[in-house]
Design a protein around this motif. Structure first.
Motif, PDB file in Angstrom:
ATOM      1  N   UNK A  62       5.164   6.467  -1.736  1.00 24.44           N
ATOM      2  CA  UNK A  62       5.949   5.938  -0.625  1.00 24.44           C
ATOM      3  C   UNK A  62       5.202   4.795   0.047  1.00 24.44           C
ATOM      4  N   UNK A  63       5.915   3.706   0.320  1.00 24.42           N
ATOM      5  CA  UNK A  63       5.311   2.499   0.893  1.00 24.42           C
ATOM      6  C   UNK A  63       4.900   2.769   2.331  1.00 24.42           C
ATOM      7  N   UNK A  64       3.644   2.463   2.633  1.00 19.61           N
ATOM      8  CA  UNK A  64       3.122   2.585   3.988  1.00 19.61           C
ATOM      9  C   UNK A  64       3.023   1.216   4.655  1.00 19.61           C
ATOM     10  N   UNK A  65       2.637   0.194   3.878  1.00 23.28           N
ATOM     11  CA  UNK A  65       2.485  -1.165   4.424  1.00 23.28           C
ATOM     12  C   UNK A  65       2.884  -2.182   3.359  1.00 23.28           C
ATOM     13  N   UNK A 107      10.305   5.085  -1.523  1.00 25.50           N
ATOM     14  CA  UNK A 107       9.571   5.429  -2.738  1.00 25.50           C
ATOM     15  C   UNK A 107       9.706   4.294  -3.752  1.00 25.50           C
ATOM     16  N   UNK A 108       8.565   3.878  -4.327  1.00 23.27           N
ATOM     17  CA  UNK A 108       8.541   2.795  -5.303  1.00 23.27           C
ATOM     18  C   UNK A 108       7.639   3.164  -6.478  1.00 23.27           C
ATOM     19  N   UNK A 109       7.840   2.441  -7.588  1.00 28.83           N
ATOM     20  CA  UNK A 109       6.923   2.517  -8.724  1.00 28.83           C
ATOM     21  C   UNK A 109       6.177   1.192  -8.778  1.00 28.83           C
ATOM     22  N   UNK A 110       4.858   1.257  -8.876  1.00 26.12           N
ATOM     23  CA  UNK A 110       4.046   0.045  -8.972  1.00 26.12           C
ATOM     24  C   UNK A 110       3.966  -0.421 -10.420  1.00 26.12           C
ATOM     25  N   UNK A 115       0.877  -1.170   0.000  1.00 26.78           N
ATOM     26  CA  UNK A 115       0.000   0.000   0.000  1.00 26.78           C
ATOM     27  C   UNK A 115       0.910   1.213   0.000  1.00 26.78           C
ATOM     28  N   UNK A 116       0.721   2.116  -0.974  1.00 21.26           N
ATOM     29  CA  UNK A 116       1.536   3.322  -1.056  1.00 21.26           C
ATOM     30  C   UNK A 116       0.650   4.552  -0.891  1.00 21.26           C
ATOM     31  N   UNK A 117       1.288   5.655  -0.565  1.00 17.64           N
ATOM     32  CA  UNK A 117       0.588   6.934  -0.544  1.00 17.64           C
ATOM     33  C   UNK A 117       1.179   7.795  -1.648  1.00 17.64           C
ATOM     34  N   UNK A 118       0.316   8.249  -2.547  1.00 17.19           N
ATOM     35  CA  UNK A 118       0.739   9.104  -3.644  1.00 17.19           C
ATOM     36  C   UNK A 118       0.950  10.524  -3.125  1.00 17.19           C
ATOM     37  N   UNK A 143       7.093  -2.637  -8.837  1.00 15.71           N
ATOM     38  CA  UNK A 143       7.821  -2.903 -10.073  1.00 15.71           C
ATOM     39  C   UNK A 143       9.286  -2.495  -9.919  1.00 15.71           C
ATOM     40  N   UNK A 144       9.509  -1.375  -9.190  1.00 12.81           N
ATOM     41  CA  UNK A 144      10.860  -0.826  -9.069  1.00 12.81           C
ATOM     42  C   UNK A 144      10.978  -0.036  -7.772  1.00 12.81           C
TER      43      UNK A 144
END
Length: 64
Positions: free
Chosen positions: A59-62, A49-52, A17-20, A35-36
């Protein structure tokens, strides 16, 4: 469920789960698969910070 502020916890293909950036004021989460990994440092207080796979960046929250 792990927290997303340690780079060593996150791997391509993980369900997260990320927050944009645009959702930071509301806290709305976006779900997908990594993905990255974009953050080079080992830790970040607001999440790594990740790209789905769908192209979303946040940024990854969980980690699931």
């Amino acid at each position: 469920m792990k927290k997303g502020n340690l780079r060593s916890n996150i791997h391509p293909g993980d369900a997260v789960a990320i927050i944009l950036k645009k959702d930071q004021p509301t806290g709305a989460l976006t779900f997908g698969r990594v993905a990255e990994i974009l953050t080079n440092s080992q830790t970040h207080p607001h999440g790594i910070k990740v790209r789905l796979t769908d192209g979303s960046v946040g940024r990854v929250q969980e980690i699931y």
